[in-house]
Design a protein around this motif. Structure first.
Motif, PDB file in Angstrom:
ATOM      1  N   UNK A 150       0.849  -1.195   0.000  1.00  0.00           N
ATOM      2  CA  UNK A 150       0.000   0.000   0.000  1.00  0.00           C
ATOM      3  C   UNK A 150       0.885   1.246   0.000  1.00  0.00           C
ATOM      4  N   UNK A 151       0.473   2.241  -0.805  1.00  0.00           N
ATOM      5  CA  UNK A 151       1.148   3.545  -0.799  1.00  0.00           C
ATOM      6  C   UNK A 151       0.365   4.491   0.114  1.00  0.00           C
ATOM      7  N   UNK A 152       1.068   5.179   0.989  1.00  0.00           N
ATOM      8  CA  UNK A 152       0.435   6.208   1.815  1.00  0.00           C
ATOM      9  C   UNK A 152       0.631   7.544   1.114  1.00  0.00           C
ATOM     10  N   UNK A 153      -0.422   8.353   1.078  1.00  0.00           N
ATOM     11  CA  UNK A 153      -0.228   9.684   0.496  1.00  0.00           C
ATOM     12  C   UNK A 153      -0.484  10.752   1.554  1.00  0.00           C
ATOM     13  N   UNK A 154       0.309  11.811   1.448  1.00  0.00           N
ATOM     14  CA  UNK A 154       0.203  12.952   2.358  1.00  0.00           C
ATOM     15  C   UNK A 154      -0.446  14.092   1.583  1.00  0.00           C
ATOM     16  N   UNK A 155      -1.523  14.643   2.135  1.00  0.00           N
ATOM     17  CA  UNK A 155      -2.253  15.716   1.446  1.00  0.00           C
ATOM     18  C   UNK A 155      -2.047  17.049   2.156  1.00  0.00           C
ATOM     19  N   UNK A 156      -1.343  18.005   1.518  1.00  0.00           N
ATOM     20  CA  UNK A 156      -1.310  19.342   2.117  1.00  0.00           C
ATOM     21  C   UNK A 156      -2.723  19.925   2.136  1.00  0.00           C
ATOM     22  N   UNK A 157      -3.175  20.358   3.290  1.00  0.00           N
ATOM     23  CA  UNK A 157      -4.517  20.939   3.366  1.00  0.00           C
ATOM     24  C   UNK A 157      -4.437  22.374   3.890  1.00  0.00           C
ATOM     25  N   UNK A 183       5.721   6.382   0.755  1.00  0.00           N
ATOM     26  CA  UNK A 183       4.996   7.584   1.198  1.00  0.00           C
ATOM     27  C   UNK A 183       5.152   8.631   0.110  1.00  0.00           C
ATOM     28  N   UNK A 184       4.010   9.026  -0.480  1.00  0.00           N
ATOM     29  CA  UNK A 184       4.044   9.958  -1.610  1.00  0.00           C
ATOM     30  C   UNK A 184       3.034  11.070  -1.386  1.00  0.00           C
ATOM     31  N   UNK A 185       2.684  11.781  -2.423  1.00  0.00           N
ATOM     32  CA  UNK A 185       1.865  12.985  -2.258  1.00  0.00           C
ATOM     33  C   UNK A 185       0.481  12.842  -2.854  1.00  0.00           C
ATOM     34  N   UNK A 186      -0.441  13.566  -2.259  1.00  0.00           N
ATOM     35  CA  UNK A 186      -1.791  13.738  -2.789  1.00  0.00           C
ATOM     36  C   UNK A 186      -2.049  15.241  -2.791  1.00  0.00           C
ATOM     37  N   UNK A 187      -2.222  15.839  -3.962  1.00  0.00           N
ATOM     38  CA  UNK A 187      -2.546  17.272  -3.999  1.00  0.00           C
ATOM     39  C   UNK A 187      -4.044  17.445  -4.223  1.00  0.00           C
ATOM     40  N   UNK A 188      -4.568  18.570  -3.746  1.00  0.00           N
ATOM     41  CA  UNK A 188      -6.003  18.847  -3.799  1.00  0.00           C
ATOM     42  C   UNK A 188      -6.159  20.268  -4.330  1.00  0.00           C
ATOM     43  N   UNK A 212      -1.739  10.679  -6.282  1.00  0.00           N
ATOM     44  CA  UNK A 212      -3.197  10.743  -6.179  1.00  0.00           C
ATOM     45  C   UNK A 212      -3.604  12.214  -6.245  1.00  0.00           C
ATOM     46  N   UNK A 213      -4.789  12.492  -6.780  1.00  0.00           N
ATOM     47  CA  UNK A 213      -5.274  13.880  -6.851  1.00  0.00           C
ATOM     48  C   UNK A 213      -6.683  13.993  -6.300  1.00  0.00           C
ATOM     49  N   UNK A 244      -1.981   8.183 -11.336  1.00  0.00           N
ATOM     50  CA  UNK A 244      -2.932   7.940 -10.246  1.00  0.00           C
ATOM     51  C   UNK A 244      -4.362   8.214 -10.678  1.00  0.00           C
ATOM     52  N   UNK A 245      -5.228   8.447  -9.705  1.00  0.00           N
ATOM     53  CA  UNK A 245      -6.631   8.725 -10.004  1.00  0.00           C
ATOM     54  C   UNK A 245      -6.969  10.154  -9.574  1.00  0.00           C
ATOM     55  N   UNK A 246      -7.990  10.703 -10.237  1.00  0.00           N
ATOM     56  CA  UNK A 246      -8.501  12.039  -9.897  1.00  0.00           C
ATOM     57  C   UNK A 246      -9.818  11.826  -9.159  1.00  0.00           C
ATOM     58  N   UNK A 247      -9.853  12.254  -7.914  1.00  0.00           N
ATOM     59  CA  UNK A 247     -11.030  11.991  -7.063  1.00  0.00           C
ATOM     60  C   UNK A 247     -11.709  13.306  -6.689  1.00  0.00           C
ATOM     61  N   UNK A 248     -13.008  13.343  -6.926  1.00  0.00           N
ATOM     62  CA  UNK A 248     -13.806  14.546  -6.654  1.00  0.00           C
ATOM     63  C   UNK A 248     -14.201  14.644  -5.184  1.00  0.00           C
TER      64      UNK A 248
END
Ligand code: LER
Ligand code: MN
Length: 290
Positions: A150-157, A183-188, A212-213, A244-248
Motif C-alpha cells: 500500500x502507498x500512503x499519500x500525504x495531502x497538504x490541506x 509515502x508519496x503525495x496527494x494534492x487537492x 493521487x489527486x 494515479x486517479x482524480x477523485x472529486x
C-alpha cells in the motif's frame, strides 16, 4: 486518467446508491471515507463486482477532535490509538484492493499545538515536537503498509484546517523526513488554491511523487464552477505522466461542509456534480492529450 468520487460527501446514502451513481456517469471507482464500520468489506467487494468499479483509495479519517485519530498527539496513548486505527485502514484497503491510503499526519480541524504555546519560541518548539512525532508515526505506518503493498499519500490541506503541511513544500519536507519509498503525495486543487503560491507549478514540481489527486474548484464546487484553471491542471498531470486517479470532493455552498453535504435540499446536487465533473474533466483531458 482514472476518475473517482470520495463518499464522505454522501452521508446517509447507501453504498449501492453511491456505486450506482458512479457507474452511471462513467467513473472508475470510489474513494471511501475511513469510517470502516459503515462500509462492511463484503458489501463493498460485492458492489465492486456488480458495478465493475474499484475501490481506488481510502481516506484515513483523521479529523479533530475524533478520539484516537491524532498521529501527532503529544499524548502517547492517543498516538498509539491513531496508529492502530491507521493499521486497520491499511488492512481494510488491502482487502478491498485499494492501493492508496490517504494519511493526514496532523488531523484536519486542529489549528494549533495541543500545548497551546503562549509565545513564539514556545510555539516553534511545540510545532517542531509535533512534527517529529508525526514523522515517527507515519514512518511506522509506512513500514506496516509495505507488507500490504500500500502507498500512503500525504495531502497538504489549507491553513483553516491544519497548522502544519499546508503546501507542497511542507509535504515534500515531511516525506523527506519520513524517508520511506511508499509515502508519496496527494494534492487537492481546493486546498492548493488557498495556500499554494503556484498550484499548477506544484503539480509539475511534485512530478513522480504525486500518487493521487483530489479535485474541487476554488469554492469547493465541482470543477468548472470557480476560478481554478483546470485546463492547466490537466495539462500538468498529462505532462508529468500522472498515473494515479482524480477523485472529486465537491461540496455545495455553505460555511459548514458537513451540513452542506447532508442538507435534504442539496441531495439532487449529488448526481449533478458527479455528471458535470466527469464530463468537464474528460473534455479537458481529450484536449490536452490531442
Ligand atoms: C481531505 O481530502 C480534505 O480535502 C479535507 O478538506 C478534509 O477535511
Ligand atoms: Mn482533499
Amino acid at each position: 486518467m482514472r476518475y473517482g468520487i470520495n463518499n464522505w460527501v454522501y452521508p446517509g446514502e447507501s453504498l449501492r446508491t453511491s456505486f450506482e451513481r458512479l457507474a452511471r456517469f462513467g467513473y472508475d471507482g470510489i474513494e471511501l471515507k475511513g469510517e470502516l464500520d459503515e462500509f462492511p468489506k463484503e458489501t463493498v467487494q460485492a458492489l465492486c463486482e456488480e458495478f465493475g468499479l474499484e475501490v481506488i483509495s481510502i481516506l484515513g479519517w483523521c479529523i479533530y477532535p475524533i478520539p484516537g485519530r491524532d498521529l501527532a498527539s503529544t499524548d502517547a496513548a492517543e498516538r498509539a490509538a491513531a496508529q492502530n486505527y491507521m493499521h486497520e485502514v491499511i488492512e481494510y484497503a488491502a482487502e478491498v484492493g485499494a492501493g492508496i491510503v490517504l494519511t493526514l499526519p496532523f488531523p484536519a480541524g486542529r489549528l494549533a499545538p495541543l500545548s497551546k504555546p503562549g509565545d513564539e519560541a514556545a510555539w516553534r518548539a511545540a510545532k517542531q515536537h509535533e512534527w517529529d512525532l508525526a514523522v515517527d508515526s507515519v514512518r511506522g505506518l509506512a513500514e506496516y503498509a509495505t507488507k500490504f503493498d500500500i502507498t500512503l499519500t500525504i495531502e497538504p490541506i489549507n491553513r483553516f484546517e491544519t497548522y502544519q503541511i499546508n503546501t507542497l513544500a511542507d509535504g515534500l519536507r515531511f516525506i523527506e523526513a519520513v524517508g520511506a519509498p511508499n509515502v508519496r503525495l496527494n494534492l487537492d486543487t481546493f486546498h492548493m488554491n488557498i495556500d499554494e503560491p503556484d498550484p499548477v507549478g506544484a503539480i509539475r514540481k511534485a512530478g513522480s511523487l504525486l500518487a493521487h489527486m483530489h479535485v474541487a474548484d476554488s469554492n469547493h464546487m465541482p470543477p468548472g464552477n470557480g476560478h481554478v484553471d483546470f485546463k492547466a491542471v490537466m495539462q500538468a498531470l498529462h505532462d508529468i505522466d500522472f498515473a494515479g486517479a482524480i477523485v472529486l470532493e465537491a461540496v455545495p455552498p455553505g460555511s459548514d461542509a458537513g451540513l452542506a453535504v447532508s442538507m435534504p435540499s442539496n441531495l439532487p446536487l449529488r448526481d449533478q456534480y458527479a455528471e458535470q465533473t466527469i464530463r468537464y474533466l474528460k473534455q479537458l483531458e481529450a484536449a490536452v492529450t490531442a
